[in-house]
Design a protein around this motif. Structure first.
Motif, PDB file in Angstrom:
ATOM      1  N   CYS A 106      -4.269  58.905  73.424  1.00  0.00           N
ATOM      2  CA  CYS A 106      -5.699  59.238  73.364  1.00  0.00           C
ATOM      3  C   CYS A 106      -6.476  58.505  74.448  1.00  0.00           C
ATOM      4  N   ALA A 107      -6.155  57.231  74.651  1.00  0.00           N
ATOM      5  CA  ALA A 107      -6.869  56.443  75.649  1.00  0.00           C
ATOM      6  C   ALA A 107      -6.686  57.040  77.043  1.00  0.00           C
ATOM      7  N   VAL A 108      -5.475  57.487  77.339  1.00  0.00           N
ATOM      8  CA  VAL A 108      -5.209  58.101  78.644  1.00  0.00           C
ATOM      9  C   VAL A 108      -6.010  59.391  78.795  1.00  0.00           C
ATOM     10  N   LEU A 109      -6.016  60.219  77.742  1.00  0.00           N
ATOM     11  CA  LEU A 109      -6.737  61.492  77.816  1.00  0.00           C
ATOM     12  C   LEU A 109      -8.244  61.281  77.866  1.00  0.00           C
ATOM     13  N   PHE A 110      -8.730  60.304  77.101  1.00  0.00           N
ATOM     14  CA  PHE A 110     -10.160  60.005  77.126  1.00  0.00           C
ATOM     15  C   PHE A 110     -10.588  59.489  78.502  1.00  0.00           C
ATOM     16  N   ALA A 111      -9.733  58.693  79.115  1.00  0.00           N
ATOM     17  CA  ALA A 111     -10.097  58.038  80.374  1.00  0.00           C
ATOM     18  C   ALA A 111     -10.005  58.967  81.576  1.00  0.00           C
ATOM     19  N   SER A 112      -9.267  60.047  81.443  1.00  0.00           N
ATOM     20  CA  SER A 112      -9.060  60.942  82.576  1.00  0.00           C
ATOM     21  C   SER A 112     -10.105  62.038  82.592  1.00  0.00           C
ATOM     22  N   SER A 116     -10.574  66.537  80.810  1.00  0.00           N
ATOM     23  CA  SER A 116     -11.754  66.762  79.990  1.00  0.00           C
ATOM     24  C   SER A 116     -11.583  67.947  79.057  1.00  0.00           C
ATOM     25  N   GLY A 117     -10.617  68.793  79.321  1.00  0.00           N
ATOM     26  CA  GLY A 117     -10.327  69.872  78.395  1.00  0.00           C
ATOM     27  C   GLY A 117      -9.991  69.354  77.016  1.00  0.00           C
ATOM     28  N   PHE A 118      -9.487  68.122  76.945  1.00  0.00           N
ATOM     29  CA  PHE A 118      -9.160  67.534  75.657  1.00  0.00           C
ATOM     30  C   PHE A 118     -10.424  67.281  74.849  1.00  0.00           C
ATOM     31  N   PHE A 119     -11.486  66.819  75.503  1.00  0.00           N
ATOM     32  CA  PHE A 119     -12.760  66.629  74.816  1.00  0.00           C
ATOM     33  C   PHE A 119     -13.261  67.961  74.259  1.00  0.00           C
ATOM     34  N   GLN A 120     -13.177  69.002  75.079  1.00  0.00           N
ATOM     35  CA  GLN A 120     -13.631  70.308  74.631  1.00  0.00           C
ATOM     36  C   GLN A 120     -12.799  70.799  73.447  1.00  0.00           C
ATOM     37  N   SER A 121     -11.506  70.560  73.496  1.00  0.00           N
ATOM     38  CA  SER A 121     -10.635  71.008  72.413  1.00  0.00           C
ATOM     39  C   SER A 121     -10.915  70.245  71.126  1.00  0.00           C
ATOM     40  N   LEU A 122     -11.167  68.952  71.242  1.00  0.00           N
ATOM     41  CA  LEU A 122     -11.539  68.172  70.062  1.00  0.00           C
ATOM     42  C   LEU A 122     -12.856  68.677  69.480  1.00  0.00           C
ATOM     43  N   GLN A 123     -13.797  68.986  70.375  1.00  0.00           N
ATOM     44  CA  GLN A 123     -15.081  69.500  69.917  1.00  0.00           C
ATOM     45  C   GLN A 123     -14.883  70.802  69.140  1.00  0.00           C
ATOM     46  N   ARG A 124     -14.038  71.679  69.651  1.00  0.00           N
ATOM     47  CA  ARG A 124     -13.787  72.951  68.963  1.00  0.00           C
ATOM     48  C   ARG A 124     -13.116  72.712  67.618  1.00  0.00           C
ATOM     49  N   LEU A 125     -12.195  71.740  67.549  1.00  0.00           N
ATOM     50  CA  LEU A 125     -11.513  71.443  66.300  1.00  0.00           C
ATOM     51  C   LEU A 125     -12.501  70.984  65.243  1.00  0.00           C
ATOM     52  N   VAL A 126     -13.408  70.075  65.627  1.00  0.00           N
ATOM     53  CA  VAL A 126     -14.427  69.600  64.684  1.00  0.00           C
ATOM     54  C   VAL A 126     -15.334  70.754  64.271  1.00  0.00           C
ATOM     55  N   HIS A 127     -15.743  71.554  65.238  1.00  0.00           N
ATOM     56  CA  HIS A 127     -16.658  72.655  64.975  1.00  0.00           C
ATOM     57  C   HIS A 127     -16.036  73.680  64.035  1.00  0.00           C
ATOM     58  N   GLU A 163     -15.650  55.002  71.942  1.00  0.00           N
ATOM     59  CA  GLU A 163     -16.252  53.667  72.030  1.00  0.00           C
ATOM     60  C   GLU A 163     -15.442  52.654  71.223  1.00  0.00           C
ATOM     61  N   TRP A 164     -14.934  53.067  70.079  1.00  0.00           N
ATOM     62  CA  TRP A 164     -14.119  52.187  69.232  1.00  0.00           C
ATOM     63  C   TRP A 164     -12.853  51.768  69.972  1.00  0.00           C
ATOM     64  N   PHE A 165     -12.204  52.727  70.614  1.00  0.00           N
ATOM     65  CA  PHE A 165     -11.017  52.391  71.407  1.00  0.00           C
ATOM     66  C   PHE A 165     -11.383  51.475  72.573  1.00  0.00           C
ATOM     67  N   GLU A 166     -12.500  51.805  73.235  1.00  0.00           N
ATOM     68  CA  GLU A 166     -12.935  51.012  74.387  1.00  0.00           C
ATOM     69  C   GLU A 166     -13.184  49.560  73.986  1.00  0.00           C
ATOM     70  N   LYS A 167     -13.686  49.354  72.767  1.00  0.00           N
ATOM     71  CA  LYS A 167     -13.962  48.000  72.259  1.00  0.00           C
ATOM     72  C   LYS A 167     -12.756  47.407  71.549  1.00  0.00           C
ATOM     73  N   ASP A 168     -11.577  47.981  71.806  1.00  0.00           N
ATOM     74  CA  ASP A 168     -10.317  47.476  71.253  1.00  0.00           C
ATOM     75  C   ASP A 168     -10.340  47.444  69.727  1.00  0.00           C
ATOM     76  N   MET A 169     -11.011  48.425  69.125  1.00  0.00           N
ATOM     77  CA  MET A 169     -11.049  48.596  67.672  1.00  0.00           C
ATOM     78  C   MET A 169     -11.530  47.331  66.966  1.00  0.00           C
ATOM     79  N   ALA A 170     -12.499  46.639  67.586  1.00  0.00           N
ATOM     80  CA  ALA A 170     -12.993  45.385  67.011  1.00  0.00           C
ATOM     81  C   ALA A 170     -13.684  45.607  65.668  1.00  0.00           C
ATOM     82  N   LEU A 171     -14.366  46.733  65.512  1.00  0.00           N
ATOM     83  CA  LEU A 171     -15.019  47.047  64.245  1.00  0.00           C
ATOM     84  C   LEU A 171     -13.955  47.444  63.223  1.00  0.00           C
ATOM     85  N   PRO A 172     -13.959  46.832  62.032  1.00  0.00           N
ATOM     86  CA  PRO A 172     -12.966  47.220  61.016  1.00  0.00           C
ATOM     87  C   PRO A 172     -13.013  48.710  60.720  1.00  0.00           C
ATOM     88  N   LYS A 173     -11.853  49.274  60.433  1.00  0.00           N
ATOM     89  CA  LYS A 173     -11.766  50.715  60.212  1.00  0.00           C
ATOM     90  C   LYS A 173     -12.705  51.172  59.100  1.00  0.00           C
TER      91      LYS A 173
END
Length: 200
Positions: A106-112, A116-127, A163-173
Motif C-alpha cells: 500500500c505504501a508503494v502504491l500510495f507513494a507513486s 494513482s489509478g489505485f486511489f481511483q479504484s479505492l474510491q470506487r470500491l468505497v463508493h 496519513e496513518w501510514f505516513e505517521k508510522d501508525m502512531a495513532l492506536p488502531k
C-alpha cells in the motif's frame, strides 16, 4: 508436464514478478522501471515475463487488482453485520487489518503518483459498497447528496489511511477506527435531515 505443475509455475512466476516490481518501486519511479529491470530483479528471463504481461503497466495493474479483489472479499464477508448494526466498523476494522498486513504494498502504491489509478479504484470500491448502506440507513430523497457524501467519505478514508501510514501508525488502531466512525457520522448528520435518518 502435468497441468497442475504448469499452473503452479505460472502462479509462482506472476508472484515473483509482482514482488520484484514492488521492490523496485521503493527506489525508483514507475516510469523509470523497465521490463528488464523487473526480470533482473526476479532472476527471470524476459520471455517468461511476456507470457504473463504485455509490459510493466499491465503488471502494475495486476498488483492493484489483486489487492482490490481481496479487499472486496473482506467487505462482502462483513457487509451483513455492518448493515445490521448501522456502523462502518465491522467492515472498516478487518479492511484496516488487511491493509496493515500489506502495508508495504500500500505504501508503494500510495507513494507513486503514476499508480494513482489505485486511489481511483479505492474510491470506487468505497463508493460502490457505500451507496447501498447510505440508502438503507438514511433513505435520502436527494440522490446528489448521496453522491457528495460517498465521494467525501471515500477520499476522506483514503487520506486518513495514507496519513496513518505516513505517521508510522502512531495513532492506536482503535482511535483511528473511532475517528473514521465519527467523521462518517458527522458528515451524514450534516447532510441528511433528521427525518431522513434511519430510526434507531
Amino acid at each position: 508436464m502435468p497441468k497442475n505443475s504448469e499452473d503452479r509455475r505460472a502462479r509462482r512466476s506472476r508472484r515473483l514478478l509482482k514482488a520484484s516490481l514492488l521492490e523496485l518501486m521503493k527506489h525508483k519511479t514507475f516510469s523509470e522501471i523497465s521490463v528488464r529491470d523487473v526480470t533482473d530483479e526476479a532472476d527471470m528471463n524476459r520471455a517468461t515475463f511476456y507470457l504473463h504481461y504485455s509490459g510493466t503497466a499491465e503488471l502494475l495493474q495486476s498488483v492493484e487488482e489483486d489487492l482490490l479483489a481481496e479487499l472486496q472479499a473482506l467487505v462482502d464477508a462483513h457487509m451483513q453485520e455492518t448493515v445490521a448494526i448501522g456502523s462502518v466498523n465491522p467492515v472498516f476494522e478487518p479492511v484496516l487489518d488487511f491493509l496493515v498486513e500489506h502495508r508495504e504494498t500500500c505504501a508503494v502504491l500510495f507513494a507513486s503518483s503514476e499508480a494513482s489509478g489505485f486511489f481511483q479504484s479505492l474510491q470506487r470500491l468505497v463508493h460502490e459498497n457505500g451507496a447501498p448502506l447510505v440508502r438503507t440507513w438514511f433513505r435520502p430523497e436527494d440522490p446528489w447528496l448521496t453522491e457528495y457524501l460517498l465521494n467525501f467519505l471515500a477520499w476522506g478514508f483514503i487520506g486518513l489511511l495514507a496519513e496513518w501510514f505516513e505517521k508510522d501508525m502512531a495513532l492506536p488502531k482503535a482511535e483511528l477506527l473511532s475517528a473514521a466512525q465519527r467523521l462518517a457520522d458527522g458528515a451524514a448528520a450534516s447532510l441528511f435531515p433528521r427525518e431522513e435518518r434511519r430510526s434507531s
